[in-house]
Motif scaffolding. Structure first.
Motif, PDB file in Angstrom:
ATOM      1  N   ARG A   5       0.833  -1.208   0.000  1.00 45.36           N
ATOM      2  CA  ARG A   5       0.000   0.000   0.000  1.00 45.36           C
ATOM      3  C   ARG A   5       0.866   1.255   0.000  1.00 45.36           C
ATOM      4  NH1 ARG A   5      -4.877   1.636   4.207  1.00 45.36           N
ATOM      5  NH2 ARG A   5      -5.169   3.726   3.361  1.00 45.36           N
ATOM      6  N   GLU A   6       1.852   1.302   0.858  1.00 45.61           N
ATOM      7  CA  GLU A   6       2.720   2.480   0.941  1.00 45.61           C
ATOM      8  C   GLU A   6       3.494   2.702  -0.349  1.00 45.61           C
ATOM      9  OE1 GLU A   6       4.983   1.832   4.523  1.00 45.61           O
ATOM     10  OE2 GLU A   6       3.289   2.405   5.805  1.00 45.61           O
ATOM     11  N   ALA A   7       3.952   1.626  -0.975  1.00 44.27           N
ATOM     12  CA  ALA A   7       4.697   1.761  -2.232  1.00 44.27           C
ATOM     13  C   ALA A   7       3.796   2.332  -3.330  1.00 44.27           C
ATOM     14  CB  ALA A   7       5.263   0.408  -2.657  1.00 44.27           C
ATOM     15  N   VAL A   8       2.585   1.805  -3.447  1.00 42.52           N
ATOM     16  CA  VAL A   8       1.658   2.281  -4.476  1.00 42.52           C
ATOM     17  C   VAL A   8       1.271   3.728  -4.198  1.00 42.52           C
ATOM     18  CG1 VAL A   8      -0.646   1.975  -5.460  1.00 42.52           C
ATOM     19  CG2 VAL A   8       0.814  -0.019  -5.061  1.00 42.52           C
ATOM     20  N   GLU A   9       0.962   4.041  -2.955  1.00 44.84           N
ATOM     21  CA  GLU A   9       0.567   5.410  -2.616  1.00 44.84           C
ATOM     22  C   GLU A   9       1.690   6.405  -2.876  1.00 44.84           C
ATOM     23  OE1 GLU A   9      -2.868   4.715   0.751  1.00 44.84           O
ATOM     24  OE2 GLU A   9      -0.786   4.755   1.435  1.00 44.84           O
ATOM     25  N   ALA A  10       2.933   5.963  -2.741  1.00 43.76           N
ATOM     26  CA  ALA A  10       4.079   6.833  -3.000  1.00 43.76           C
ATOM     27  C   ALA A  10       4.433   6.887  -4.490  1.00 43.76           C
ATOM     28  CB  ALA A  10       5.290   6.351  -2.197  1.00 43.76           C
ATOM     29  N   GLY A  11       3.761   6.068  -5.290  1.00 44.67           N
ATOM     30  CA  GLY A  11       4.072   6.024  -6.720  1.00 44.67           C
ATOM     31  C   GLY A  11       5.360   5.284  -7.008  1.00 44.67           C
ATOM     32  N   ASP A  12       5.824   4.483  -6.073  1.00 37.78           N
ATOM     33  CA  ASP A  12       7.066   3.733  -6.220  1.00 37.78           C
ATOM     34  C   ASP A  12       6.749   2.325  -6.729  1.00 37.78           C
ATOM     35  OD1 ASP A  12       9.511   2.485  -6.055  1.00 37.78           O
ATOM     36  OD2 ASP A  12       9.938   3.162  -4.003  1.00 37.78           O
ATOM     37  N   MET A  13       6.545   2.224  -8.035  1.00 42.34           N
ATOM     38  CA  MET A  13       6.154   0.938  -8.601  1.00 42.34           C
ATOM     39  C   MET A  13       7.267  -0.095  -8.503  1.00 42.34           C
ATOM     40  SD  MET A  13       3.105   1.517  -8.983  1.00 42.34           S
ATOM     41  CE  MET A  13       2.650  -0.092  -9.565  1.00 42.34           C
ATOM     42  N   ASP A  14       8.535   0.330  -8.494  1.00 42.94           N
ATOM     43  CA  ASP A  14       9.623  -0.634  -8.322  1.00 42.94           C
ATOM     44  C   ASP A  14       9.521  -1.314  -6.958  1.00 42.94           C
ATOM     45  OD1 ASP A  14      10.674  -0.126 -10.839  1.00 42.94           O
ATOM     46  OD2 ASP A  14      12.108   1.353 -10.102  1.00 42.94           O
ATOM     47  N   ALA A  15       9.205  -0.537  -5.923  1.00 40.08           N
ATOM     48  CA  ALA A  15       9.050  -1.114  -4.584  1.00 40.08           C
ATOM     49  C   ALA A  15       7.834  -2.032  -4.530  1.00 40.08           C
ATOM     50  CB  ALA A  15       8.938  -0.013  -3.532  1.00 40.08           C
ATOM     51  N   ALA A  16       6.751  -1.648  -5.207  1.00 41.81           N
ATOM     52  CA  ALA A  16       5.556  -2.497  -5.244  1.00 41.81           C
ATOM     53  C   ALA A  16       5.857  -3.813  -5.960  1.00 41.81           C
ATOM     54  CB  ALA A  16       4.401  -1.768  -5.922  1.00 41.81           C
ATOM     55  N   VAL A  17       6.541  -3.737  -7.085  1.00 40.55           N
ATOM     56  CA  VAL A  17       6.889  -4.929  -7.864  1.00 40.55           C
ATOM     57  C   VAL A  17       7.835  -5.836  -7.073  1.00 40.55           C
ATOM     58  CG1 VAL A  17       8.149  -5.694  -9.921  1.00 40.55           C
ATOM     59  CG2 VAL A  17       6.410  -3.901 -10.103  1.00 40.55           C
ATOM     60  N   ALA A  18       8.701  -5.261  -6.270  1.00 37.59           N
ATOM     61  CA  ALA A  18       9.627  -6.064  -5.461  1.00 37.59           C
ATOM     62  C   ALA A  18       8.879  -6.954  -4.465  1.00 37.59           C
ATOM     63  CB  ALA A  18      10.610  -5.156  -4.729  1.00 37.59           C
ATOM     64  N   LEU A  19       7.636  -6.632  -4.183  1.00 41.31           N
ATOM     65  CA  LEU A  19       6.839  -7.414  -3.233  1.00 41.31           C
ATOM     66  C   LEU A  19       6.070  -8.550  -3.906  1.00 41.31           C
ATOM     67  CD1 LEU A  19       5.581  -4.408  -1.125  1.00 41.31           C
ATOM     68  CD2 LEU A  19       7.235  -6.146  -0.411  1.00 41.31           C
ATOM     69  N   LEU A  20       6.242  -8.719  -5.204  1.00 42.57           N
ATOM     70  CA  LEU A  20       5.578  -9.788  -5.938  1.00 42.57           C
ATOM     71  C   LEU A  20       6.449 -11.038  -5.976  1.00 42.57           C
ATOM     72  CD1 LEU A  20       4.367  -7.795  -9.094  1.00 42.57           C
ATOM     73  CD2 LEU A  20       3.019  -8.371  -7.049  1.00 42.57           C
ATOM     74  N   ALA A  21       5.839 -12.187  -5.746  1.00 45.69           N
ATOM     75  CA  ALA A  21       6.542 -13.465  -5.906  1.00 45.69           C
ATOM     76  C   ALA A  21       6.732 -13.735  -7.396  1.00 45.69           C
ATOM     77  CB  ALA A  21       5.725 -14.586  -5.267  1.00 45.69           C
ATOM     78  N   GLU A  22       7.744 -14.499  -7.729  1.00 46.63           N
ATOM     79  CA  GLU A  22       7.986 -14.837  -9.144  1.00 46.63           C
ATOM     80  C   GLU A  22       6.792 -15.564  -9.748  1.00 46.63           C
ATOM     81  OE1 GLU A  22      10.415 -13.940 -11.241  1.00 46.63           O
ATOM     82  OE2 GLU A  22      11.356 -12.784  -9.638  1.00 46.63           O
ATOM     83  N   ASP A  23       6.088 -16.358  -8.939  1.00 49.19           N
ATOM     84  CA  ASP A  23       4.967 -17.148  -9.437  1.00 49.19           C
ATOM     85  C   ASP A  23       3.607 -16.507  -9.155  1.00 49.19           C
ATOM     86  OD1 ASP A  23       4.959 -17.529  -6.689  1.00 49.19           O
ATOM     87  OD2 ASP A  23       4.624 -19.696  -6.802  1.00 49.19           O
ATOM     88  N   VAL A  24       3.593 -15.198  -8.933  1.00 50.47           N
ATOM     89  CA  VAL A  24       2.327 -14.498  -8.668  1.00 50.47           C
ATOM     90  C   VAL A  24       1.345 -14.722  -9.811  1.00 50.47           C
ATOM     91  CG1 VAL A  24       3.109 -12.303  -9.673  1.00 50.47           C
ATOM     92  CG2 VAL A  24       1.302 -12.289  -7.953  1.00 50.47           C
ATOM     93  N   VAL A  25       0.076 -14.782  -9.460  1.00 49.13           N
ATOM     94  CA  VAL A  25      -0.986 -14.872 -10.455  1.00 49.13           C
ATOM     95  C   VAL A  25      -1.856 -13.631 -10.298  1.00 49.13           C
ATOM     96  CG1 VAL A  25      -3.007 -16.154 -11.247  1.00 49.13           C
ATOM     97  CG2 VAL A  25      -0.967 -17.385 -10.465  1.00 49.13           C
ATOM     98  N   PHE A  26      -2.004 -12.881 -11.395  1.00 53.18           N
ATOM     99  CA  PHE A  26      -2.811 -11.673 -11.390  1.00 53.18           C
ATOM    100  C   PHE A  26      -4.147 -11.965 -12.060  1.00 53.18           C
ATOM    101  CE2 PHE A  26      -4.428  -7.796 -13.334  1.00 53.18           C
ATOM    102  CZ  PHE A  26      -4.396  -6.925 -12.253  1.00 53.18           C
ATOM    103  N   THR A  27      -5.235 -11.642 -11.371  1.00 52.12           N
ATOM    104  CA  THR A  27      -6.565 -11.804 -11.930  1.00 52.12           C
ATOM    105  C   THR A  27      -7.167 -10.420 -12.128  1.00 52.12           C
ATOM    106  OG1 THR A  27      -6.802 -13.917 -10.781  1.00 52.12           O
ATOM    107  CG2 THR A  27      -8.810 -12.913 -11.655  1.00 52.12           C
ATOM    108  N   SER A  28      -7.424 -10.093 -13.378  1.00 47.65           N
ATOM    109  CA  SER A  28      -7.932  -8.786 -13.783  1.00 47.65           C
ATOM    110  C   SER A  28      -9.428  -8.667 -13.521  1.00 47.65           C
ATOM    111  CB  SER A  28      -7.670  -8.614 -15.286  1.00 47.65           C
ATOM    112  OG  SER A  28      -8.417  -7.548 -15.815  1.00 47.65           O
ATOM    113  N   PRO A  29      -9.898  -7.447 -13.277  1.00 51.53           N
ATOM    114  CA  PRO A  29     -11.337  -7.260 -13.131  1.00 51.53           C
ATOM    115  C   PRO A  29     -12.089  -7.274 -14.457  1.00 51.53           C
ATOM    116  CG  PRO A  29     -10.231  -5.157 -12.948  1.00 51.53           C
ATOM    117  CD  PRO A  29      -9.155  -6.208 -13.040  1.00 51.53           C
TER     118      PRO A  29
END
Length: 132
Positions: A5-29
């Motif tokens: 949340r803090e990374a996204v709110e700060a606009g720091d997408m690199d920090a947000a992406v660093a919190l993703l696992a390599e095997d993350v699954v994204f489900t779009s709306p």
């Protein structure tokens, strides 16, 4: 998940992406098929960050020490206001391995789908380049 949340709110997408696992699954709306993998999820998040205007997390639901989190947000896509929720699950390493987004109302989901549809080829190319 406070760090995401803090990374996204700060606009720091690199920090947000660093919190993703390599095997993350994204489900779009707005798309039926889930997207597996960190590279495509990161590319989608970066694109959405450019599409959403006035993005703001309103509240966080879940046990801070737990593995399931819900982050309720508001945003605007063009002239459409929408409300959404990021449902996050973290693995044993504390990285996001399941990321599902839901949005409402339907007119907001349509605006999001339209805005993301135009640059989607570029999103896929970015993901392929990062995973190569």
């Amino acid at each position: 998940m406070r760090a995401f949340r803090e990374a996204v709110e700060a606009g720091d997408m690199d920090a947000a992406v660093a919190l993703l696992a390599e095997d993350v699954v994204f489900t779009s709306p707005v798309v039926f098929k889930p997207y597996p993998g960190k590279a495509i999820t990161a590319a989608i998040l970066r694109a959405v960050a450019q599409v959403f205007e006035d993005f703001r997390y309103e509240r966080e639901i879940g046990d801070p020490a737990g593995r399931d989190h819900a982050l309720v947000f508001t945003a605007r896509v063009g002239d459409r206001r929408l409300t959404g929720c990021d449902f996050l699950h973290v693995n044993e390493d504390g990285l996001i391995d399941d990321f599902m987004v839901m949005v409402r109302p339907l007119s907001g989901a349509h605006a999001l789908a339209e805005a993301m549809g135009a640059p989607f080829e570029q999103i896929v190319k970015e993901a392929e380049a990062r995973s190569a």
